[in-house]
Design an enzyme around this catalytic site. Structure first.
Site, short mmCIF file in Angstrom:
data_model
loop_
_atom_site.label_atom_id
_atom_site.label_comp_id
_atom_site.label_asym_id
_atom_site.label_seq_id
_atom_site.Cartn_x
_atom_site.Cartn_y
_atom_site.Cartn_z
N TYR A 287 3.44 9.30 -11.33
CA TYR A 287 2.51 8.51 -10.52
C TYR A 287 1.71 7.54 -11.39
O TYR A 287 1.58 6.36 -11.06
CB TYR A 287 1.58 9.47 -9.77
CG TYR A 287 0.65 8.79 -8.78
CD1 TYR A 287 1.14 8.37 -7.55
CD2 TYR A 287 -0.70 8.61 -9.06
CE1 TYR A 287 0.30 7.77 -6.61
CE2 TYR A 287 -1.54 8.01 -8.14
CZ TYR A 287 -1.04 7.59 -6.93
OH TYR A 287 -1.87 6.99 -6.02
N ASN B 107 0.81 -1.22 0.00
CA ASN B 107 0.00 0.00 0.00
C ASN B 107 0.84 1.27 0.00
O ASN B 107 0.33 2.35 -0.32
CB ASN B 107 -0.93 0.00 1.23
CG ASN B 107 -1.69 1.28 1.40
OD1 ASN B 107 -2.50 1.67 0.55
ND2 ASN B 107 -1.44 1.99 2.49
N SER C 177 -3.96 2.42 -8.70
CA SER C 177 -4.78 3.62 -8.67
C SER C 177 -5.49 3.74 -10.01
O SER C 177 -4.97 3.28 -11.04
CB SER C 177 -3.91 4.86 -8.44
OG SER C 177 -4.65 6.05 -8.68
N SER D 163 3.92 4.72 -12.48
CA SER D 163 4.21 3.77 -11.40
C SER D 163 3.02 2.86 -11.12
O SER D 163 3.18 1.65 -10.91
CB SER D 163 4.61 4.51 -10.13
OG SER D 163 3.53 5.21 -9.54
N LYS D 164 1.82 3.43 -11.14
CA LYS D 164 0.64 2.63 -10.84
C LYS D 164 0.28 1.69 -12.00
O LYS D 164 -0.27 0.61 -11.80
CB LYS D 164 -0.54 3.54 -10.49
CG LYS D 164 -0.33 4.30 -9.17
CD LYS D 164 -0.07 3.36 -8.00
CE LYS D 164 -0.03 4.09 -6.67
NZ LYS D 164 0.16 3.17 -5.51
N ILE E 235 -10.54 8.98 -3.18
CA ILE E 235 -10.83 8.50 -1.84
C ILE E 235 -10.64 9.65 -0.84
O ILE E 235 -9.71 10.46 -0.98
CB ILE E 235 -9.89 7.33 -1.45
CG1 ILE E 235 -9.99 6.19 -2.50
CG2 ILE E 235 -10.24 6.81 -0.06
CD1 ILE E 235 -11.36 5.56 -2.63
#
Length: 234
Positions: A141, A79, A129, A144-145, A173
């Site tokens: 980001y 996580n 994500s 990476s996800k 979220i």
């Protein structure tokens, strides 16, 4: 008792995740670079706190040692993650490298180093994500996800049939990170969600526990579960 490793437990989703794993009967090895990891572990029925940098060999070794001392592992939840947002024309090499090292590199390294200790019927759940589909200003980001998704699918093939490997792709979220977004931009994002609300950390935590439970999701591997209120539909 079942053993779980959960990284990034001091973050917006991580604390709820650790609590839900504790409720589900796991001894939770709580891992985070932040000081709050000890406080999270103390709130659980059975837990071990490890303050560590997962991009370092020494940090990961402390997690492996804890798993060894407890005799094996039933669930690994990757996580931990960071953001260093910038448009690609302004993004520095340091911003790019930092996000890839934490969000993807540590997932690969920790998964491979803990793989020998995963018991038969165990599971890996990695937090990707919805950004893996692409987000403006989040080149590093999103990349990476997306890598986490590819890693999940490949690792599911390699570790089958004894270990299931899945990922969760949360949408917007309700975390401190999301609440830091300017209100007018955040409202526009919520309006684009079919369910017309932000998700809660508990929505993600519940999905993790479900994917980790071989009795409830035992025929699911190599899957990316989008927890995003339908945002992936449009």
């Amino acid at each position: 008792m079942r053993i779980a490793v959960a990284t990034g437990v001091a973050g917006g989703i991580g604390g709820k995740l650790a609590a839900r794993l504790g409720d589900a009967g796991y001894h939770v090895i709580c891992v985070d670079l932040a000081n709050g990891v000890a406080e999270v572990a103390e709130s659980l029925p059975a837990a071990t706190a490890i303050q560590a940098d997962l991009t370092s060999e020494e940090g990961r070794a402390s997690v492996v040692s804890a798993v060894q001392s407890l005799g094996g592992l039933d669930l690994l939840v990757n996580n931990a993650g960071i953001t260093r947002d910038a448009r690609i024309v302004k993004m520095s090499q340091a911003q790019f490298d930092a996000v890839l090292a934490v969000n993807l590199g540590s997932v690969f390294q920790l998964s491979t180093e803990l793989a020998p200790y995963l018991r038969e019927g165990s599971a890996i759940v990695s937090i990707s994500s919805r950004a893996y589909l692409g987000n403006f200003g989040q080149f590093n980001y999103s990349m990476s996800k997306g890598g986490v998704v590819g890693l999940t699918r490949a690792l599911a093939l390699e570790l089958a049939p004894n270990v299931r490997v899945n990922a969760i792709a949360p949408g917007l979220i309700e975390t401190p990170m999301a609440m830091a977004i300017p209100a007018e931009i955040r409202d526009a994002m919520v309006n684009a969600i079919p369910l017309q609300r932000m998700g809660l950390p508990g929505d993600v935590a519940e999905a993790v526990v479900w994917l980790g439970d071989g009795e409830r999701s035992g025929y699911l591997t190599g899957h990316v579960l989008v927890v995003g209120g339908g945002r992936s539909l449009i």
